[in-house]
Design an enzyme around this catalytic site. Sequence first.
Site, PDB file in Angstrom:
ATOM      1  N   ASP A 115       0.855  -1.204   0.000  1.00  0.00           N
ATOM      2  CA  ASP A 115       0.000   0.000   0.000  1.00  0.00           C
ATOM      3  C   ASP A 115       0.887   1.249   0.000  1.00  0.00           C
ATOM      4  O   ASP A 115       0.658   2.189  -0.768  1.00  0.00           O
ATOM      5  CB  ASP A 115      -0.893   0.059   1.249  1.00  0.00           C
ATOM      6  CG  ASP A 115      -1.827  -1.130   1.420  1.00  0.00           C
ATOM      7  OD1 ASP A 115      -3.042  -0.967   1.360  1.00  0.00           O
ATOM      8  OD2 ASP A 115      -1.310  -2.256   1.609  1.00  0.00           O
ATOM      9  N   THR A 171      -6.996  -4.603   0.860  1.00  0.00           N
ATOM     10  CA  THR A 171      -5.800  -4.952   1.645  1.00  0.00           C
ATOM     11  C   THR A 171      -6.019  -6.214   2.489  1.00  0.00           C
ATOM     12  O   THR A 171      -5.139  -7.073   2.571  1.00  0.00           O
ATOM     13  CB  THR A 171      -5.374  -3.766   2.538  1.00  0.00           C
ATOM     14  OG1 THR A 171      -5.118  -2.647   1.695  1.00  0.00           O
ATOM     15  CG2 THR A 171      -4.123  -4.067   3.331  1.00  0.00           C
TER      16      THR A 171
HETATM   17  N1  LIG Z   1     -14.366  -0.728   8.067  1.00  0.00           N
HETATM   18  C1  LIG Z   1     -13.447  -0.431   7.141  1.00  0.00           C
HETATM   19  N2  LIG Z   1     -12.232   0.012   7.491  1.00  0.00           N
HETATM   20  C2  LIG Z   1     -11.310   0.318   6.566  1.00  0.00           C
HETATM   21  N3  LIG Z   1     -11.502   0.204   5.241  1.00  0.00           N
HETATM   22  C3  LIG Z   1     -12.684  -0.226   4.833  1.00  0.00           C
HETATM   23  C4  LIG Z   1     -13.717  -0.573   5.761  1.00  0.00           C
HETATM   24  N4  LIG Z   1     -14.780  -0.991   5.048  1.00  0.00           N
HETATM   25  C5  LIG Z   1     -14.414  -0.899   3.756  1.00  0.00           C
HETATM   26  N5  LIG Z   1     -13.161  -0.440   3.613  1.00  0.00           N
HETATM   27  C6  LIG Z   1     -12.433  -0.159   2.365  1.00  0.00           C
HETATM   28  O1  LIG Z   1     -13.345  -0.322   1.297  1.00  0.00           O
HETATM   29  C7  LIG Z   1     -12.977  -1.445   0.483  1.00  0.00           C
HETATM   30  C8  LIG Z   1     -14.225  -2.202   0.117  1.00  0.00           C
HETATM   31  O2  LIG Z   1     -14.760  -2.784   1.270  1.00  0.00           O
HETATM   32  P1  LIG Z   1     -15.145  -4.328   1.340  1.00  0.00           P
HETATM   33  O3  LIG Z   1     -14.048  -5.136   0.741  1.00  0.00           O
HETATM   34  O4  LIG Z   1     -15.372  -4.588   2.786  1.00  0.00           O
HETATM   35  O5  LIG Z   1     -16.388  -4.392   0.515  1.00  0.00           O
HETATM   36  C9  LIG Z   1     -12.044  -2.240   1.359  1.00  0.00           C
HETATM   37  O6  LIG Z   1     -11.208  -3.030   0.564  1.00  0.00           O
HETATM   38  C10 LIG Z   1     -11.321  -1.159   2.104  1.00  0.00           C
HETATM   39  O7  LIG Z   1     -10.380  -0.530   1.232  1.00  0.00           O
HETATM   40  P2  LIG Z   1      -8.772  -0.803   1.405  1.00  0.00           P
HETATM   41  O8  LIG Z   1      -8.562  -2.263   1.255  1.00  0.00           O
HETATM   42  O9  LIG Z   1      -8.228   0.021   0.294  1.00  0.00           O
HETATM   43  O10 LIG Z   1      -8.422  -0.269   2.761  1.00  0.00           O
HETATM   44 MG   LIG Z   2      -7.046   0.602   3.586  1.00  0.00          MG
HETATM   45 MG   LIG Z   3      -6.428   0.808  -0.024  1.00  0.00          MG
END
Ligand SMILES: Nc1ncnc2c1ncn2[C@@H]1O[C@H](COP(=O)(O)O)[C@@H](O)[C@H]1OP(=O)(O)O
Ligand SMILES: [Mg+2]
Ligand SMILES: [Mg+2]
Length: 311
Positions: free
Chosen positions: A50, A123
């Site tokens: 990241d 992530t």
């Molecule tokens: N509670 C959370 N805390 C941090 N990031 C979140 C959260 N919910 C969703 N996200 C971000 O939104 C994206 C889509 O959510 P999900 O996979 O749960 O549907 C995740 O991959 C994450 O992005 P990232 O991976 O870039 O941190």
């Molecule tokens: Mg993130």
């Molecule tokens: Mg991200």
Amino acid sequence: MTTNVPLVVRLLASSVSVANRAGKIVRDVMSKGELGIVEKGKDDYQTEADRSAQRCIIASLAAQYPKVNIIGEEDGSDNEGDVASDWLISEADKDVLSLECPVNLRSVKEEDIVVWVDPLDGTSEYTQGFLEHVTVLIGISVNEKPVAGVIHQPYYKTMLGGEKIMGRTIWGLQEVGVGGFTPAPPPDSLIITTTRSHSNPLVEKALQVMNAAQILRVGGAGYKVLQLLEGKASVYVFASPGCKKWDTCAPEAVLSAAGGQLTDILGDFYKYGGTELHPNKTGVLAAVSKDLHSYALNRIPQELKDALANK
Ligand SMILES: Nc1ncnc2c1ncn2[C@@H]1O[C@H](COP(=O)(O)O)[C@@H](O)[C@H]1OP(=O)(O)O
Ligand SMILES: [Mg+2]
Ligand SMILES: [Mg+2]
Ligand SMILES: [Mg+2]
């Protein structure tokens, strides 16, 4: 000549090339095996991939477009000193450079643009080995609206003459359409795509009311929108805060360029100006067509919408 190409098209072409490089960084960190995981909050992680991918993207775009406001997910990653020269990308995708810029975007200036960068979306899935779910997202907004975007999938495999090619890059531009792959028609039955790592009772309630034939639980906002475009699902429902502007800017741009729609659970569009708060507090509702989007929106009961709006 590149200099005659309108700014939005040049920036999109640069973003395609930069996303490809960032995707290679994401793969290289994984193959080295030293993920350097940091816990930012509950169910919220950051890895070396990241951080490094964000440095590559922001340094490359900022060097070429100094007045564009670029906002990345990973705080502090972009001011850690010099960026390795092989991370500084100045190429621009030739196919994208040759696109005809929509009339209303031809005179856009750097100061009018906000770019939202998610260097690695998914992530949790990256750290758990669900590598296909991982994407690199670069969203370009003008006057608060996502007008162009890139979704790069570092682990997508294509066979070309017996050789394995890793990664593919999908782009979208308002009024022009999408490129980098061929969208497929939606499935015959209602298939919903939703979170696999951030569920809660409200998220589950919103899924129950949809009366879906099937629910797919996958990671990342970018990957879920790709599933819509590939005909694997028809609606993306996430009735919870958690996603941020960098999660939805590029996916919204690509989806709307293909005729779909992405809003919050109340049916309102998010705004992507530089002073907007980062969290998408009222969730995500996206569909391959405006009709399917209104169908899904109408199925969500008012009390559920109120519960999210008042959180
Ligand atoms: N509670 C959370 N805390 C941090 N990031 C979140 C959260 N919910 C969703 N996200 C971000 O939104 C994206 C889509 O959510 P999900 O996979 O749960 O549907 C995740 O991959 C994450 O992005 P990232 O991976 O870039 O941190
Ligand atoms: Mg993130
Ligand atoms: Mg991200
Ligand atoms: Mg994300």
